[in-house]
Design an enzyme around this catalytic site. Structure first.
Site, PDB file in Angstrom:
ATOM      1  N   ALA A 315       0.837  -1.204   0.000  1.00 10.24           N
ATOM      2  CA  ALA A 315       0.000   0.000   0.000  1.00 10.24           C
ATOM      3  C   ALA A 315       0.870   1.252   0.000  1.00 10.24           C
ATOM      4  O   ALA A 315       1.914   1.291   0.657  1.00 10.24           O
ATOM      5  CB  ALA A 315      -0.924  -0.006   1.208  1.00 10.24           C
ATOM      6  N   PRO A 316       0.452   2.289  -0.734  1.00  8.57           N
ATOM      7  CA  PRO A 316       1.206   3.551  -0.725  1.00  8.57           C
ATOM      8  C   PRO A 316       1.245   4.152   0.678  1.00  8.57           C
ATOM      9  O   PRO A 316       0.344   3.951   1.482  1.00  8.57           O
ATOM     10  CB  PRO A 316       0.396   4.443  -1.679  1.00  8.57           C
ATOM     11  CG  PRO A 316      -0.424   3.512  -2.507  1.00  8.57           C
ATOM     12  CD  PRO A 316      -0.711   2.338  -1.628  1.00  8.57           C
ATOM     13  N   GLY A 320       4.258   0.742   8.038  1.00  9.32           N
ATOM     14  CA  GLY A 320       3.991   0.704   9.463  1.00  9.32           C
ATOM     15  C   GLY A 320       5.010  -0.125  10.224  1.00  9.32           C
ATOM     16  O   GLY A 320       5.649  -1.013   9.655  1.00  9.32           O
ATOM     17  N   MET A 321       5.146   0.158  11.508  1.00  9.68           N
ATOM     18  CA  MET A 321       6.059  -0.607  12.365  1.00  9.68           C
ATOM     19  C   MET A 321       5.378  -1.833  12.963  1.00  9.68           C
ATOM     20  O   MET A 321       6.042  -2.724  13.478  1.00  9.68           O
ATOM     21  CB  MET A 321       6.594   0.298  13.479  1.00  9.68           C
ATOM     22  CG  MET A 321       7.543   1.369  12.977  1.00  9.68           C
ATOM     23  SD  MET A 321       8.274   2.341  14.322  1.00  9.68           S
ATOM     24  CE  MET A 321       6.926   3.463  14.683  1.00  9.68           C
ATOM     25  N   ASP A 371     -14.062   1.034  10.452  1.00 11.88           N
ATOM     26  CA  ASP A 371     -14.403  -0.323  10.854  1.00 11.88           C
ATOM     27  C   ASP A 371     -13.536  -1.304  10.062  1.00 11.88           C
ATOM     28  O   ASP A 371     -13.052  -0.989   8.973  1.00 11.88           O
ATOM     29  CB  ASP A 371     -15.886  -0.584  10.584  1.00 11.88           C
ATOM     30  CG  ASP A 371     -16.400  -1.796  11.340  1.00 11.88           C
ATOM     31  OD1 ASP A 371     -15.689  -2.293  12.235  1.00 11.88           O
ATOM     32  OD2 ASP A 371     -17.507  -2.270  11.031  1.00 11.88           O
TER      33      ASP A 371
END
Length: 591
Positions: A315-316, A320-321, A371
């Site tokens: 994903a652009p 994430g860590m 959600d």
């Protein structure tokens, strides 16, 4: 004997679903009383209770089946035959589509989400497509302004089943008529037909009257949120007729409506006209059928995969860590997998991350948290995975992968609505868009905080921008309740050397947060920081956060509006903020 046993199993599952949906309707039916009594804590509790009902009843049915069938309960061929019998029970069953999803849930619980094949569970519905569009009994009333809109609205609102007096019904009718006259021509309104759902849609502190306004040039939403004042009298807060507004009211970042729907497929079919941009999955989600919505999301995914040749890509945005996020270039969902190992600065566990995602599902999302749908043993054909993503998967989540040769199984993932990451949006925004989105960003933080949610990591990369320009939070691994945080002011330095030291001169506990530090790590761009400080400088005051905490501890539940404040008929609310001066300068906090 085997045939009788298979029939008994099929009937047990359907009866279990009947029990679950009966309780679902029972909790939903209590929404009117909770609204009339202004019992807002009970509203929040009922929301959580209704979500838990489904898994609870699946567990009860699984326990029954293990008692009834013994070892056969683990025989996939036995359950495949039983599915055939179960299908035969559905042609005359009013909630057939959700009954199929319930069967799927029972099957997955028995087999730990293995052997997910169309002959064993309802990957697609067994019923003809026309059943999804049938409305066998009237679910709405039709009104025609033969004697004018004033008289028609008097009749319509006089039929509302609420047992509270109106604050000033003639005034509210005037508001509605004035709004309609400013939005549509006299000729359009003269030829209009209004169809209004028999049941009210309850959420938060509002009871929504939902209707279809049919004009010569098309069908428009007709939405009236009914609130009550501190004296227990009803008033209508606004009238919404734009599809964009209706889309936000029924949005994916909001809590589910409580609407009495003994035949949900009929209600979904009725809603399609006023929410043409919503998919079947999104409509079921909006009315609280979240597990069937998960089924429909998966079907939409399968349809997209069959119709396209795109490959999954990373994903652009900033990686994430905690989560590995991937998507299809033209698909409106992203897929999020919890990494096997986190970056050193992330002091959380996979179990904690999953608990945070469950918290978000059960909590009031106030239009500011997306959600998610949770899937296990998600199968992807390898040729549909880009080389870069395949490398990333094996590097970051090997413990969650199973290689089947031509296919890859991901043992656990979340599917979530795709948005433009806020940090990427800011790079392309013009001056007006920049102003609007920074205002939205601050509003999102404030509304989450008022709902007792502290986002934790508030960096731009953890927020997304929807197609309507709304800012929504979607990184949940550090969220916690506002009441768990200790908001502090930075104490003054003892000596000149303190300010030059690499380490702070004051003690910092795990839950300590210093709002004065926000400008330094949130905004490196000077122009954006200036904008943010002008519009939301109160977020940098510990007093602001403490005042919110105090309101939460006192049991105050904030009003939540699914539309812009400027759309309200009148500003009935008390002042939102009080401004005071302290050692840190001017500081605003909730009135």
């Amino acid at each position: 004997m085997t045939r009788d046993l298979e029939k008994l199993v099929a009937q047990t599952i359907l009866q279990g679903f009947d029990a679950q949906y009966g309780r679902f309707l029972e909790v939903t039916a209590g929404a009117q009383q909770r609204f009339e009594q202004a019992d807002w804590p009970a509203v929040q509790q009922a929301m959580k209770q209704r979500i838990h009902l489904y898994d609870h009843h699946v567990g009860l049915v699984v326990a029954q089946l293990r008692c009834i069938t013994g070892i056969r309960c683990d025989d996939a061929d036995f359950l495949a035959r039983m599915k055939h019998i179960y299908t035969g029970l559905l042609p005359d069953y009013p909630r057939f589509e959700i009954a199929e999803s319930f069967f799927n849930s029972v099957y997955c619980r028995l087999f730990n989400h293995r052997e997910l094949a169309p002959d064993k569970l309802f990957v697609f519905s067994s019923q003809p497509e026309k059943r999804f569009h049938e409305i066998p009994r009237p679910i709405a009333k039709t009104f025609v302004p033969t004697d004018g809109w004033q008289r028609m609205l008097e009749k319509l609102l006089g039929d509302v089943p609420l047992r509270l007096p109106w604050e000033d019904l003639p005034r509210d009718i005037d508001y509605i008529v004035t709004y309609l006259q400013s939005t549509f021509s006299a000729e359009q309104l003269e030829q209009a037909t209004l169809q209004v759902a028999n049941e009210l849609f309850y959420r938060n502190k509002a009871a929504w009257l939902a209707g279809k306004l049919s004009l010569p040039d098309g069908v428009f939403p007709f939405l009236l949120p009914i609130h009550h004042n501190e004296r227990g009298a009803l008033f209508i807060d606004t009238c919404l007729t734009a599809q964009a507004d209706a889309s936000m009211v029924f949005g994916f970042a909001r809590s589910y409506f409580m609407v009495y729907a003994p035949q949900p497929s009929a209600l979904v079919a009725w809603l399609r006209d006023i929410l043409p941009g919503k998919t079947t999955a999104e409509l079921y989600l909006a009315i609280g059928c979240q597990k069937h919505s998960k089924t429909e999301y998966y079907r939409e995914y399968l349809h997209y995969i069959a119709e396209s040749e795109e490959q999954f890509i990373i994903a652009p945005g900033v990686k994430g860590m905690v989560m590995l996020v991937f998507t299809l270039p033209s698909f409106d969902r992203v897929f999020k997998v919890i990494k096997d190992r986190f970056a050193p600065q992330k002091e959380v566990s996979a179990e904690r991350v999953m608990a945070c995602y469950q918290l978000v599902k059960e909590h009031d999302r106030v239009g500011r948290m997306a959600d998610t749908q949770e899937y296990e043993n998600f199968v992807i054909d390898k040729h549909r995975i880009s080389p870069e993503l395949l490398d990333e998967l094996w590097r970051e989540v090997p413990e969650k992968l199973e290689d089947l040769g031509d296919q890859l199984v991901i043992r656990h993932l979340y599917m979530e609505r795709r948005m433009t990451p806020l940090n990427l949006y800011l790079e392309q925004a013009n001056a007006q868009q920049l102003h609007d989105v920074i205002e939205e960003y601050g509003n999102a933080i404030k509304q989450l905080a008022a709902a007792n949610i502290f986002p934790g990591d508030m960096l731009f990369k953890n927020f997304g921008v929807t197609r309507h320009g709304r800012v929504v939070f979607y990184d949940y691994d550090e969220i916690c309740y506002m009441t768990e945080v200790n908001f502090r002011k930075i104490p003054p330095p003892r000596y000149l050397e303190d300010e030059l030291a690499a380490e702070p001169w004051y003690s910092v506990a795990p839950n300590d947060v210093f709002p004065e530090e926000f400008p330094h790590f949130l905004c490196s761009d000077r122009h954006i920081r200036t904008l943010f400080e002008e519009m939301h400088g109160d977020l940098f005051c510990a007093d602001y956060w403490r005042a919110l905490q105090q309101r939460i501890r006192e049991g105050h539940i904030e009003d939540v509006y699914a539309y812009r404040r400027r759309k309200r008929f009148s500003q009935r609310a008390e002042p939102l903020y009080i401004t005071t001066e302290n050692d840190s300068g001017l500081c605003r906090y909730p009135a």
